[in-house]
Design an enzyme around this catalytic site. Sequence first.
Site: not given
Length: 473
Positions: A9-11, A102, A250
């Site tokens: 679970a990324c940015t 992502e 975010r």
Amino acid sequence: MTDRIELSACTSMMVGKNASIDGSTMISRNEDRFYAIHPKRFFVQPAVHNRHETYVSKYNGLTMPLPEEGYRYTSTPNGDLSDGLNEEDGINEKNVALSATESVYANERVLAYDPLIKNGLAEDSMCSLVLPYINSAREGVKLMGDIVTKYGSAEGNGIQYSDENEVWYQEIVTGHHWVAAKIPDDCYAVAANQVAIENIDFNDPDNYMWSEGIQEFVSGNHLNPSETEWNFRKIFGTDTEKDRHYNTPRVWYAQRYLNPEIKQEPESSDLPFIRKANRKLSVEDVQYVLKSHYNETEYDPLGNGTEEQKTTYRAISLSRTQNSHICQIRNNVPDAVKGVQWLGFGVPTFCPHVPFFTNANDTDETYRELPEKMTLKNAYWLHEALAMIVESHYGAFKQADIDYQKALSEWARTKIAATDKAIENQADAVAFLTAQNHEIATHYNEATTDLLAQLVTEGTQLSKLTFVMDKNL
């Protein structure tokens, strides 16, 4: 097969060449995992020739023949390979970069008509099956799309690609359908676990790519809620309460930092995917975003807001971040030194991004090898230890950590400039850059070890198990 929700679970953040301060293209991502400890390595995969092998994913059994020829490339595989390589990010010898992935999630309407394929292409395989075989970012989008067409997709994924000229973002959201958008040269983009790409111009194949039949799929199944636009996010994506607390804030914070003149709300469902910043962006700007945790707002988990405010939104930098990377392809420098992979192990907030030249044939032992048990002689464990120590007395240690990262950032720029200047006189550029990478790793490891020793020493004075004592007792 591990449930996807435990995986990633990324940015992600992308920067076009005319949006950057030095003409670089940049793609970047925090690789976040379900568990706080998920050890990673930094590795160089060698070029291959005349290979006759079949790829089989340890994660879900995806099986496909491998090309006979493949380029050398860097990657950050898992320490534990039981669920596959999960190489995640890297730059190949043609100075093409990829970051995958992502995690994104489609809505139930579209998945009903094109469900995910259990043994299709998944995150664990993407870097391994695409990065060694592409000569440009655009080629990467096409190859990934071709694999999805033939084998299907096991998950919803967003993939970043870059070369010296272009940056692309591709979203695969159902079993067989995807779109990709070229990030305009003068813009940046941020994605955070939510379908991000908006309007698609099917008359502009130079700036958009898509899966065959996607328009017919949408119209035939009555999936477009709009009569006036073809908005991929609104057709395929989600807009839920979870999104407004886990994802959109975010994007809001990144855009707040890069465009402070634009006022937006953290729970807005209409935050744009692509924006033009109010200034040229540096690698330090990208690092700031990846290290951020709603700094200087009431939502900062390390700040002074109420407990409710500090736990309202999911931050970009997490204790669960295993690998924070920036793949920078530079212009106006010799080809041999164009690719720089800034790699950060540990919690990004507290730990540096270390620059490595990707035109190398090996990585430093402290990054390449990964002992099963913690040791401060390994880069992953060293930076995890630093992060834990800094956070344990954040108020007391914050400034020392900031000073340490600032000094290393200054040193990195000086080292890169000196290497750029020296490369023209090298008979063997690969050997020279490999040696430079060893020097870089050693410098960062020593600086980190020194800070760790300083903070442990200072921390003994902060223990609650103390008392005012006579110095003679």
